[in-house]
Structures are given as structure tokens and as C-alpha cells.
Design a protein around this motif. Structure first.
Motif, PDB file in Angstrom:
ATOM      1  N   LEU A  37      45.550 -34.925   1.922  1.00 30.49           N
ATOM      2  CA  LEU A  37      44.161 -34.909   2.355  1.00 30.49           C
ATOM      3  C   LEU A  37      43.443 -33.789   1.618  1.00 30.49           C
ATOM      4  CD1 LEU A  37      42.036 -36.077   4.363  1.00 30.49           C
ATOM      5  CD2 LEU A  37      42.765 -34.304   5.942  1.00 30.49           C
ATOM      6  N   GLY A  38      42.406 -34.124   0.932  1.00 29.46           N
ATOM      7  CA  GLY A  38      41.628 -33.118   0.219  1.00 29.46           C
ATOM      8  C   GLY A  38      42.389 -32.453  -0.913  1.00 29.46           C
ATOM      9  N   GLY A  39      43.298 -33.178  -1.542  1.00 32.27           N
ATOM     10  CA  GLY A  39      44.045 -32.625  -2.651  1.00 32.27           C
ATOM     11  C   GLY A  39      45.198 -31.724  -2.225  1.00 32.27           C
ATOM     12  N   ARG A  40      45.527 -31.714  -0.945  1.00 34.26           N
ATOM     13  CA  ARG A  40      46.604 -30.875  -0.436  1.00 34.26           C
ATOM     14  C   ARG A  40      47.558 -31.718   0.402  1.00 34.26           C
ATOM     15  NH1 ARG A  40      46.219 -25.024   2.407  1.00 34.26           N
ATOM     16  NH2 ARG A  40      48.405 -24.963   2.957  1.00 34.26           N
ATOM     17  N   ASP A  41      48.842 -31.426   0.288  1.00 34.80           N
ATOM     18  CA  ASP A  41      49.841 -32.133   1.088  1.00 34.80           C
ATOM     19  C   ASP A  41      49.931 -31.505   2.470  1.00 34.80           C
ATOM     20  OD1 ASP A  41      50.608 -33.936  -0.894  1.00 34.80           O
ATOM     21  OD2 ASP A  41      51.986 -32.487  -1.786  1.00 34.80           O
ATOM     22  N   TRP A  42      49.883 -32.338   3.498  1.00 27.63           N
ATOM     23  CA  TRP A  42      49.992 -31.882   4.889  1.00 27.63           C
ATOM     24  C   TRP A  42      51.232 -32.501   5.495  1.00 27.63           C
ATOM     25  CZ3 TRP A  42      46.695 -28.360   6.916  1.00 27.63           C
ATOM     26  CH2 TRP A  42      45.538 -28.109   6.197  1.00 27.63           C
ATOM     27  N   PHE A  43      51.901 -31.748   6.327  1.00 26.66           N
ATOM     28  CA  PHE A  43      53.141 -32.178   6.945  1.00 26.66           C
ATOM     29  C   PHE A  43      53.023 -31.941   8.445  1.00 26.66           C
ATOM     30  CE2 PHE A  43      57.607 -31.052   8.080  1.00 26.66           C
ATOM     31  CZ  PHE A  43      58.123 -32.317   7.930  1.00 26.66           C
ATOM     32  N   VAL A  44      53.166 -33.007   9.242  1.00 23.83           N
ATOM     33  CA  VAL A  44      53.072 -32.914  10.705  1.00 23.83           C
ATOM     34  C   VAL A  44      54.438 -33.311  11.275  1.00 23.83           C
ATOM     35  CG1 VAL A  44      51.844 -33.700  12.753  1.00 23.83           C
ATOM     36  CG2 VAL A  44      50.639 -33.532  10.580  1.00 23.83           C
ATOM     37  N   PRO A  45      55.244 -32.319  11.642  1.00 22.73           N
ATOM     38  CA  PRO A  45      56.622 -32.587  12.074  1.00 22.73           C
ATOM     39  C   PRO A  45      56.745 -32.811  13.576  1.00 22.73           C
ATOM     40  CG  PRO A  45      56.294 -30.255  11.809  1.00 22.73           C
ATOM     41  CD  PRO A  45      54.998 -30.912  11.438  1.00 22.73           C
ATOM     42  N   LEU A  46      56.282 -33.939  14.066  1.00 19.02           N
ATOM     43  CA  LEU A  46      56.321 -34.188  15.506  1.00 19.02           C
ATOM     44  C   LEU A  46      57.752 -34.310  16.028  1.00 19.02           C
ATOM     45  CD1 LEU A  46      53.386 -36.724  15.872  1.00 19.02           C
ATOM     46  CD2 LEU A  46      53.380 -34.288  16.342  1.00 19.02           C
ATOM     47  N   ALA A  47      58.555 -35.152  15.414  1.00 19.96           N
ATOM     48  CA  ALA A  47      59.927 -35.367  15.886  1.00 19.96           C
ATOM     49  C   ALA A  47      60.790 -34.128  15.671  1.00 19.96           C
ATOM     50  CB  ALA A  47      60.541 -36.570  15.183  1.00 19.96           C
ATOM     51  N   SER A  48      60.626 -33.449  14.552  1.00 15.14           N
ATOM     52  CA  SER A  48      61.410 -32.241  14.295  1.00 15.14           C
ATOM     53  C   SER A  48      61.051 -31.141  15.287  1.00 15.14           C
ATOM     54  CB  SER A  48      61.185 -31.744  12.866  1.00 15.14           C
ATOM     55  OG  SER A  48      61.701 -32.668  11.941  1.00 15.14           O
ATOM     56  N   SER A  49      59.764 -31.022  15.625  1.00 15.15           N
ATOM     57  CA  SER A  49      59.343 -30.024  16.610  1.00 15.15           C
ATOM     58  C   SER A  49      59.950 -30.323  17.973  1.00 15.15           C
ATOM     59  CB  SER A  49      57.817 -30.001  16.747  1.00 15.15           C
ATOM     60  OG  SER A  49      57.233 -29.587  15.553  1.00 15.15           O
ATOM     61  N   LEU A  50      59.976 -31.578  18.344  1.00 14.33           N
ATOM     62  CA  LEU A  50      60.567 -31.965  19.618  1.00 14.33           C
ATOM     63  C   LEU A  50      62.064 -31.657  19.642  1.00 14.33           C
ATOM     64  CD1 LEU A  50      60.207 -33.351  22.365  1.00 14.33           C
ATOM     65  CD2 LEU A  50      60.708 -35.496  21.217  1.00 14.33           C
ATOM     66  N   LEU A  51      62.757 -31.996  18.563  1.00 15.88           N
ATOM     67  CA  LEU A  51      64.187 -31.738  18.485  1.00 15.88           C
ATOM     68  C   LEU A  51      64.491 -30.244  18.529  1.00 15.88           C
ATOM     69  CD1 LEU A  51      67.036 -32.893  18.077  1.00 15.88           C
ATOM     70  CD2 LEU A  51      66.656 -32.647  15.628  1.00 15.88           C
ATOM     71  N   LEU A  52      63.748 -29.442  17.776  1.00 13.08           N
ATOM     72  CA  LEU A  52      63.964 -27.995  17.788  1.00 13.08           C
ATOM     73  C   LEU A  52      63.620 -27.388  19.145  1.00 13.08           C
ATOM     74  CD1 LEU A  52      62.688 -27.001  14.249  1.00 13.08           C
ATOM     75  CD2 LEU A  52      65.048 -27.114  15.047  1.00 13.08           C
ATOM     76  N   SER A  53      62.618 -27.921  19.823  1.00 10.32           N
ATOM     77  CA  SER A  53      62.263 -27.453  21.162  1.00 10.32           C
ATOM     78  C   SER A  53      63.377 -27.740  22.156  1.00 10.32           C
ATOM     79  CB  SER A  53      60.972 -28.092  21.647  1.00 10.32           C
ATOM     80  OG  SER A  53      59.909 -27.718  20.835  1.00 10.32           O
ATOM     81  N   LEU A  54      63.963 -28.931  22.060  1.00  8.81           N
ATOM     82  CA  LEU A  54      65.074 -29.279  22.956  1.00  8.81           C
ATOM     83  C   LEU A  54      66.286 -28.391  22.698  1.00  8.81           C
ATOM     84  CD1 LEU A  54      64.830 -33.169  22.955  1.00  8.81           C
ATOM     85  CD2 LEU A  54      64.272 -31.617  24.817  1.00  8.81           C
ATOM     86  N   VAL A  55      66.570 -28.103  21.438  1.00  9.20           N
ATOM     87  CA  VAL A  55      67.683 -27.216  21.121  1.00  9.20           C
ATOM     88  C   VAL A  55      67.417 -25.803  21.654  1.00  9.20           C
ATOM     89  CG1 VAL A  55      68.879 -26.071  19.201  1.00  9.20           C
ATOM     90  CG2 VAL A  55      68.457 -28.529  19.126  1.00  9.20           C
ATOM     91  N   ALA A  56      66.204 -25.306  21.464  1.00  7.26           N
ATOM     92  CA  ALA A  56      65.862 -23.975  21.969  1.00  7.26           C
ATOM     93  C   ALA A  56      65.926 -23.931  23.497  1.00  7.26           C
ATOM     94  CB  ALA A  56      64.471 -23.585  21.489  1.00  7.26           C
ATOM     95  N   MET A  57      65.500 -24.993  24.151  1.00 10.84           N
ATOM     96  CA  MET A  57      65.577 -25.045  25.611  1.00 10.84           C
ATOM     97  C   MET A  57      67.020 -25.062  26.086  1.00 10.84           C
ATOM     98  SD  MET A  57      63.581 -27.626  28.222  1.00 10.84           S
ATOM     99  CE  MET A  57      64.340 -29.080  27.558  1.00 10.84           C
ATOM    100  N   GLY A  58      67.865 -25.791  25.372  1.00  6.12           N
ATOM    101  CA  GLY A  58      69.284 -25.828  25.732  1.00  6.12           C
ATOM    102  C   GLY A  58      69.956 -24.478  25.545  1.00  6.12           C
ATOM    103  N   VAL A  59      69.628 -23.798  24.459  1.00 10.57           N
ATOM    104  CA  VAL A  59      70.182 -22.463  24.224  1.00 10.57           C
ATOM    105  C   VAL A  59      69.664 -21.494  25.284  1.00 10.57           C
ATOM    106  CG1 VAL A  59      70.152 -20.502  22.622  1.00 10.57           C
ATOM    107  CG2 VAL A  59      70.564 -22.811  21.762  1.00 10.57           C
TER     108      VAL A  59
END
Length: 63
Positions: A37-59
Motif C-alpha cells: 500500500l502506497g509503495g510500502r509492504d505491510w504485514f498484519v500477523p493476525l494468526a501469529s499474534s494469536l498463537l504467540l499470545s496463547l503461548v505467552a498466556m500458557g507460560v
């Protein structure tokens, strides 16, 4: 409001660590979006954020 801030911080962290995380398989999960978008690459990590949140919650539950 607090969860929105946490989610945005997680997105910034994952964007910064994108190269390293892709080597271990995160960032390519279904639900992670990448677009240009606008000549720049954007990355929206919805699934990765959810997975990392679950791992952090478990820890956190173990401590």
C-alpha cells in the motif's frame, strides 16, 4: 482499549522480527496478511499474534 494497544505493540514487534520469525514458520500462517500500500509492504500477523499470545498466556499460567 488496553487490548488494542497490546495488539498494536505485538504487530510492531512481529514486523520488526519478521525475517527471524519466518525462518521458524511464523508469519506464514493462514490469517497472516501481507499487502503493498502506497509503495510500502505491510504485514498484519493476525494468526501469529494469536498463537504467540496463547503461548505467552500458557507460560504465564505455569509461573
Amino acid at each position: 482499549m488496553r487490548w488494542l494497544i497490546v495488539f498494536l505493540l505485538a504487530c510492531l514487534l512481529i514486523n520488526g522480527l519478521k525475517g527471524w520469525l519466518q525462518r521458524i514458520g511464523l508469519g506464514r500462517l493462514p490469517g497472516d496478511f501481507s499487502f503493498r500500500l502506497g509503495g510500502r509492504d505491510w504485514f498484519v500477523p493476525l494468526a501469529s499474534s494469536l498463537l504467540l499470545s496463547l503461548v505467552a498466556m500458557g507460560v504465564g499460567a505455569l509461573i
